[in-house]
Design a protein around this motif. Structure first.
Motif, PDB file in Angstrom:
ATOM      1  N   GLY A 100       0.825  -1.211   0.000  1.00 22.10           N
ATOM      2  CA  GLY A 100       0.000   0.000   0.000  1.00 22.10           C
ATOM      3  C   GLY A 100       0.856   1.257   0.000  1.00 22.10           C
ATOM      4  O   GLY A 100       0.575   2.224  -0.717  1.00 22.10           O
ATOM      5  N   LEU A 101       1.916   1.249   0.807  1.00 24.06           N
ATOM      6  CA  LEU A 101       2.832   2.384   0.857  1.00 24.06           C
ATOM      7  C   LEU A 101       3.513   2.571  -0.494  1.00 24.06           C
ATOM      8  O   LEU A 101       3.634   3.691  -1.001  1.00 24.06           O
ATOM      9  CB  LEU A 101       3.884   2.165   1.947  1.00 24.06           C
ATOM     10  N   LYS A 102       3.937   1.458  -1.087  1.00 24.21           N
ATOM     11  CA  LYS A 102       4.617   1.515  -2.394  1.00 24.21           C
ATOM     12  C   LYS A 102       3.687   2.106  -3.452  1.00 24.21           C
ATOM     13  O   LYS A 102       4.094   2.978  -4.221  1.00 24.21           O
ATOM     14  CB  LYS A 102       5.063   0.106  -2.799  1.00 24.21           C
ATOM     15  N   ASP A 103       2.416   1.658  -3.472  1.00 24.70           N
ATOM     16  CA  ASP A 103       1.446   2.196  -4.434  1.00 24.70           C
ATOM     17  C   ASP A 103       1.242   3.693  -4.214  1.00 24.70           C
ATOM     18  O   ASP A 103       1.202   4.478  -5.180  1.00 24.70           O
ATOM     19  CB  ASP A 103       0.109   1.459  -4.327  1.00 24.70           C
ATOM     20  N   SER A 104       1.113   4.101  -2.970  1.00 22.70           N
ATOM     21  CA  SER A 104       0.902   5.510  -2.645  1.00 22.70           C
ATOM     22  C   SER A 104       2.096   6.363  -3.078  1.00 22.70           C
ATOM     23  O   SER A 104       1.935   7.436  -3.676  1.00 22.70           O
ATOM     24  CB  SER A 104       0.662   5.654  -1.138  1.00 22.70           C
ATOM     25  N   LEU A 105       3.297   5.880  -2.780  1.00 18.06           N
ATOM     26  CA  LEU A 105       4.500   6.624  -3.157  1.00 18.06           C
ATOM     27  C   LEU A 105       4.645   6.713  -4.677  1.00 18.06           C
ATOM     28  O   LEU A 105       5.052   7.746  -5.210  1.00 18.06           O
ATOM     29  CB  LEU A 105       5.742   5.982  -2.541  1.00 18.06           C
ATOM     30  N   ASN A 106       4.321   5.637  -5.387  1.00 16.17           N
ATOM     31  CA  ASN A 106       4.382   5.666  -6.853  1.00 16.17           C
ATOM     32  C   ASN A 106       3.410   6.693  -7.416  1.00 16.17           C
ATOM     33  O   ASN A 106       3.727   7.415  -8.364  1.00 16.17           O
ATOM     34  CB  ASN A 106       4.084   4.282  -7.441  1.00 16.17           C
ATOM     35  N   LYS A 107       2.204   6.768  -6.825  1.00 17.77           N
ATOM     36  CA  LYS A 107       1.226   7.761  -7.280  1.00 17.77           C
ATOM     37  C   LYS A 107       1.736   9.176  -7.018  1.00 17.77           C
ATOM     38  O   LYS A 107       1.610  10.065  -7.869  1.00 17.77           O
ATOM     39  CB  LYS A 107      -0.124   7.550  -6.580  1.00 17.77           C
ATOM     40  N   GLN A 108       2.301   9.397  -5.829  1.00 14.30           N
ATOM     41  CA  GLN A 108       2.834  10.721  -5.496  1.00 14.30           C
ATOM     42  C   GLN A 108       3.980  11.105  -6.424  1.00 14.30           C
ATOM     43  O   GLN A 108       4.066  12.254  -6.882  1.00 14.30           O
ATOM     44  CB  GLN A 108       3.309  10.756  -4.041  1.00 14.30           C
ATOM     45  N   LEU A 109       4.840  10.145  -6.723  1.00 18.16           N
ATOM     46  CA  LEU A 109       5.964  10.413  -7.619  1.00 18.16           C
ATOM     47  C   LEU A 109       5.467  10.737  -9.029  1.00 18.16           C
ATOM     48  O   LEU A 109       5.960  11.662  -9.675  1.00 18.16           O
ATOM     49  CB  LEU A 109       6.918   9.215  -7.646  1.00 18.16           C
ATOM     50  N   ALA A 110       4.473   9.998  -9.501  1.00 13.59           N
ATOM     51  CA  ALA A 110       3.914  10.250 -10.831  1.00 13.59           C
ATOM     52  C   ALA A 110       3.265  11.637 -10.887  1.00 13.59           C
ATOM     53  O   ALA A 110       3.423  12.371 -11.868  1.00 13.59           O
ATOM     54  CB  ALA A 110       2.904   9.167 -11.199  1.00 13.59           C
ATOM     55  N   THR A 111       2.546  11.995  -9.821  1.00 11.89           N
ATOM     56  CA  THR A 111       1.910  13.314  -9.759  1.00 11.89           C
ATOM     57  C   THR A 111       2.967  14.418  -9.775  1.00 11.89           C
ATOM     58  O   THR A 111       2.841  15.411 -10.499  1.00 11.89           O
ATOM     59  CB  THR A 111       1.039  13.431  -8.484  1.00 11.89           C
ATOM     60  N   SER A 112       4.022  14.228  -9.001  1.00 14.68           N
ATOM     61  CA  SER A 112       5.104  15.213  -8.950  1.00 14.68           C
ATOM     62  C   SER A 112       5.775  15.364 -10.309  1.00 14.68           C
ATOM     63  O   SER A 112       6.054  16.479 -10.754  1.00 14.68           O
ATOM     64  CB  SER A 112       6.128  14.773  -7.897  1.00 14.68           C
TER      65      SER A 112
END
Length: 142
Positions: free
Chosen positions: A23-35
């Protein structure tokens, strides 16, 4: 966005391999993609503004040169009575900051005025002002 930092973040996220960190990995990937998307959009906006400013400068220069040509043509032959007592057209080179002319100088030729504007716009002081202020410039008959 700094590509090295982006790659480092991707590598760090990829090292999260345990099942409880999915879950953390998915969240971080989404944040990185947004950034990354925000950084890409900002870059595109900056490039579009730069292109737009360049087109505006070219249009302004062409307009000024056209006006100069018209002035020259209007002062042409006056019936064979070639009187050289006509007033000489002078040109003002100017740079404004947030709509207020901060730099201006009068010259005898369009080329001198344009050189002044180019040097002023490319000076460190005006470049630094451009980060937080609206910079406009041009040349016009005095």
């Amino acid at each position: 966005m700094n590509q090295d930092k982006y790659k480092t973040a991707q590598q760090a996220i990829s090292k999260l391999t345990s099942s409880y960190s999915k879950g953390l990995k998915d969240s971080l990937n989404k944040q990185l993609a947004t950034s990354k998307k925000q950084a890409d959009d900002a870059t595109k906006t900056k490039q579009a503004k730069s292109a737009s400013d360049s087109k505006a400068k070219t249009a302004d220069t062409n307009k000024q040169q056209s006006g100069s040509t018209e002035d020259t043509n209007d002062n042409g032959s006056n019936g064979g009575n070639n009187n050289n007592n006509q007033p000489q057209t002078r040109y003002v080179g100017w740079v404004s900051v947030d709509g207020v002319r901060r730099y201006s100088q009068t010259f005898n030729t369009l080329g001198e005025a344009q050189s002044y504007v180019d040097a002023t716009v490319n000076s460190a002081e005006v470049i630094n002002l451009g980060f937080e202020h609206s910079i406009r410039y041009g040349v016009e008959p005095a």
